[in-house]
Design a protein around this motif. Structure first.
Motif, PDB file in Angstrom:
ATOM      1  N   ILE A 152       3.165   9.927  -7.521  1.00  0.00           N
ATOM      2  CA  ILE A 152       4.132  10.437  -8.892  1.00  0.00           C
ATOM      3  C   ILE A 152       3.284  10.546 -10.024  1.00  0.00           C
ATOM      4  O   ILE A 152       3.353  11.456 -10.876  1.00  0.00           O
ATOM      5  N   PHE A 153       2.383   9.710 -10.259  1.00  0.00           N
ATOM      6  CA  PHE A 153       1.664   9.533 -11.662  1.00  0.00           C
ATOM      7  C   PHE A 153       0.276  10.267 -11.876  1.00  0.00           C
ATOM      8  O   PHE A 153      -0.013  10.661 -12.820  1.00  0.00           O
ATOM      9  N   THR A 154      -0.470  10.388 -10.706  1.00  0.00           N
ATOM     10  CA  THR A 154      -1.354  11.122 -10.807  1.00  0.00           C
ATOM     11  C   THR A 154      -1.692  12.595  -9.797  1.00  0.00           C
ATOM     12  O   THR A 154      -2.775  13.048  -9.727  1.00  0.00           O
ATOM     13  N   ALA A 155      -0.589  12.902  -9.042  1.00  0.00           N
ATOM     14  CA  ALA A 155      -0.504  13.935  -8.095  1.00  0.00           C
ATOM     15  C   ALA A 155      -1.658  14.012  -7.128  1.00  0.00           C
ATOM     16  O   ALA A 155      -2.042  15.026  -6.903  1.00  0.00           O
ATOM     17  N   LYS A 156      -2.097  12.953  -6.675  1.00  0.00           N
ATOM     18  CA  LYS A 156      -2.996  12.746  -5.802  1.00  0.00           C
ATOM     19  C   LYS A 156      -2.593  11.823  -4.409  1.00  0.00           C
ATOM     20  O   LYS A 156      -1.868  10.801  -4.608  1.00  0.00           O
TER      21      LYS A 156
ATOM     22  N   LEU B 271       0.754  -1.221  -0.094  1.00  0.00           N
ATOM     23  CA  LEU B 271       0.002  -0.027   0.130  1.00  0.00           C
ATOM     24  C   LEU B 271       0.784   1.178  -0.057  1.00  0.00           C
ATOM     25  O   LEU B 271       0.369   2.501  -0.488  1.00  0.00           O
ATOM     26  N   ILE B 272       2.185   1.296   0.629  1.00  0.00           N
ATOM     27  CA  ILE B 272       3.058   2.557   0.492  1.00  0.00           C
ATOM     28  C   ILE B 272       3.538   2.598  -0.930  1.00  0.00           C
ATOM     29  O   ILE B 272       3.314   3.823  -1.449  1.00  0.00           O
ATOM     30  N   TRP B 273       3.743   1.426  -1.403  1.00  0.00           N
ATOM     31  CA  TRP B 273       4.193   1.590  -3.132  1.00  0.00           C
ATOM     32  C   TRP B 273       3.056   2.080  -3.634  1.00  0.00           C
ATOM     33  O   TRP B 273       3.280   2.958  -4.778  1.00  0.00           O
ATOM     34  N   LYS B 274       1.765   1.535  -3.553  1.00  0.00           N
ATOM     35  CA  LYS B 274       0.714   2.172  -4.336  1.00  0.00           C
ATOM     36  C   LYS B 274       0.395   3.468  -3.947  1.00  0.00           C
ATOM     37  O   LYS B 274       0.242   4.230  -5.160  1.00  0.00           O
ATOM     38  N   GLU B 275       0.561   4.252  -2.928  1.00  0.00           N
ATOM     39  CA  GLU B 275       0.576   5.440  -2.680  1.00  0.00           C
ATOM     40  C   GLU B 275       1.537   6.339  -3.322  1.00  0.00           C
ATOM     41  O   GLU B 275       1.335   7.328  -3.845  1.00  0.00           O
ATOM     42  N   ARG B 276       2.873   5.760  -3.438  1.00  0.00           N
ATOM     43  CA  ARG B 276       3.796   6.441  -4.064  1.00  0.00           C
ATOM     44  C   ARG B 276       3.679   6.691  -5.514  1.00  0.00           C
ATOM     45  O   ARG B 276       3.747   7.524  -6.032  1.00  0.00           O
ATOM     46  N   ASN B 277       3.066   5.401  -6.129  1.00  0.00           N
ATOM     47  CA  ASN B 277       2.618   5.632  -7.560  1.00  0.00           C
ATOM     48  C   ASN B 277       1.747   6.684  -7.609  1.00  0.00           C
ATOM     49  O   ASN B 277       1.666   7.412  -8.615  1.00  0.00           O
TER      50      ASN B 277
END
Length: 66
Positions: free
Chosen positions: A19-23, A10-16
């Motif tokens: 980065i990619f959606t600026a949310k 979930l940390i990796w998912k939040e990081r992405n």
């Protein structure tokens, strides 16, 4: 191990997401997602008559409700 794996995922998912959606999600949302993922996984494990208490009961005994 399950808590570690869920947290990393979930940390990796939040990081992405950042980065990619600026949310960005608040920390409380990520914590609730980890808790929900762990509870869902433990619910999917059928209880064994040999193991008392079940993994879910053990987890719930040491955590507070979301």
């Amino acid at each position: 191990m399950l808590i570690f794996q869920s947290s990393i995922y979930l940390i990796w998912k939040e990081r992405n997401s950042r980065i990619f959606t600026a949310k960005a999600s608040p920390v409380s949302i990520v914590q609730a997602a980890v808790d929900r993922q762990i509870r869902d996984r433990l619910l999917s494990i059928p209880p064994s008559p040999r193991i008392q208490p079940s993994f879910l009961q053990f987890f719930l005994a040491f955590t507070k409700p979301p």
